[in-house]
Motif scaffolding. Structure first.
Motif, short mmCIF file in Angstrom:
data_model
loop_
_atom_site.label_atom_id
_atom_site.label_comp_id
_atom_site.label_asym_id
_atom_site.label_seq_id
_atom_site.Cartn_x
_atom_site.Cartn_y
_atom_site.Cartn_z
N LYS A 156 0.88 -0.98 -0.02
CA LYS A 156 -0.03 0.08 0.28
C LYS A 156 0.98 1.19 -0.04
O LYS A 156 0.54 2.35 -0.77
CB LYS A 156 -1.09 -0.08 1.23
CG LYS A 156 -2.04 -0.91 0.95
CD LYS A 156 -2.95 -1.04 2.39
CE LYS A 156 -3.73 -2.03 2.27
NZ LYS A 156 -4.89 -2.14 3.33
N LYS A 192 -4.84 -5.60 -2.76
CA LYS A 192 -5.19 -6.85 -2.70
C LYS A 192 -5.12 -7.67 -3.98
O LYS A 192 -4.49 -8.77 -4.12
CB LYS A 192 -6.77 -6.94 -2.24
CG LYS A 192 -7.09 -8.34 -2.07
CD LYS A 192 -8.90 -8.48 -1.55
CE LYS A 192 -9.39 -9.69 -1.64
NZ LYS A 192 -10.70 -9.50 -1.44
N TYR A 193 -5.39 -7.00 -5.16
CA TYR A 193 -5.27 -7.50 -6.34
C TYR A 193 -3.86 -7.87 -6.56
O TYR A 193 -3.55 -8.92 -7.06
CB TYR A 193 -5.64 -6.45 -7.47
CG TYR A 193 -5.76 -6.91 -8.90
CD1 TYR A 193 -6.89 -7.58 -9.48
CD2 TYR A 193 -4.66 -6.65 -9.80
CE1 TYR A 193 -6.88 -8.11 -10.87
CE2 TYR A 193 -4.39 -7.07 -11.23
CZ TYR A 193 -5.77 -7.76 -11.49
OH TYR A 193 -5.66 -8.11 -12.80
N ASP A 219 -6.71 -0.03 -1.14
CA ASP A 219 -6.75 -1.41 -0.60
C ASP A 219 -7.10 -2.25 -1.57
O ASP A 219 -6.79 -3.50 -1.57
CB ASP A 219 -8.29 -1.17 0.26
CG ASP A 219 -7.94 -0.59 1.66
OD1 ASP A 219 -6.71 -0.71 2.31
OD2 ASP A 219 -8.74 -0.08 2.32
N SER A 220 -8.11 -2.11 -2.67
CA SER A 220 -8.43 -3.04 -3.43
C SER A 220 -7.35 -3.34 -4.58
O SER A 220 -7.17 -4.43 -5.11
CB SER A 220 -9.69 -2.66 -4.48
OG SER A 220 -9.43 -1.31 -4.97
N GLU A 241 -1.21 -8.37 -4.35
CA GLU A 241 -0.97 -9.38 -3.32
C GLU A 241 -1.36 -10.85 -3.93
O GLU A 241 -0.58 -11.79 -3.88
CB GLU A 241 -1.49 -9.16 -2.10
CG GLU A 241 -0.80 -8.15 -1.39
CD GLU A 241 -1.65 -7.56 0.00
OE1 GLU A 241 -2.63 -8.02 0.03
OE2 GLU A 241 -0.99 -6.93 0.45
N GLU A 242 -2.69 -10.98 -4.62
CA GLU A 242 -3.14 -11.93 -4.80
C GLU A 242 -2.38 -12.58 -6.27
O GLU A 242 -2.26 -13.87 -6.21
CB GLU A 242 -4.74 -12.13 -5.33
CG GLU A 242 -5.51 -11.76 -4.23
CD GLU A 242 -6.88 -11.39 -4.36
OE1 GLU A 242 -7.41 -11.30 -5.67
OE2 GLU A 242 -7.90 -11.43 -3.45
#
Length: 84
Positions: A4, A76-77, A72-73, A79-80
């Motif tokens: 982030k 997350k994208y 945040d989104s 990291e995945e």
């Protein structure tokens, strides 16, 4: 530096947001329109920035819209996809 924080830094630096610092960007802040104020040209550049800094490619713009909703989104994208 976590994802982030790095995202905030590269968005400010690579998209030339001179009036903003990474610390001013909230994790849940909307990236486009009323939030940070990015536009469609910034979206294209952000795809390149994510690929260059994180090695994650955003090929599908439907997927990209969800990912680009906020820091945040997007984190997350990334990291995945980095976990694969």
């Amino acid at each position: 530096m976590d994802i982030k924080q790095k995202l905030k830094q590269v968005i400010v630096e690579d998209l030339n947001l001179e009036e903003m610092t990474p610390e001013q960007i909230r994790d849940d802040e909307v990236l486009f329109g009323e939030g940070i104020g990015l536009d469609s040209l910034d979206a294209v550049e952000l795809v390149v920035v994510v690929k260059r800094h994180f090695g994650v490619e955003i090929k599908d713009m439907t997927e990209g819209r969800k990912a680009f909703a906020s820091i945040d989104s997007l984190a997350k994208y990334i990291e995945e996809r980095m976990a694969k």
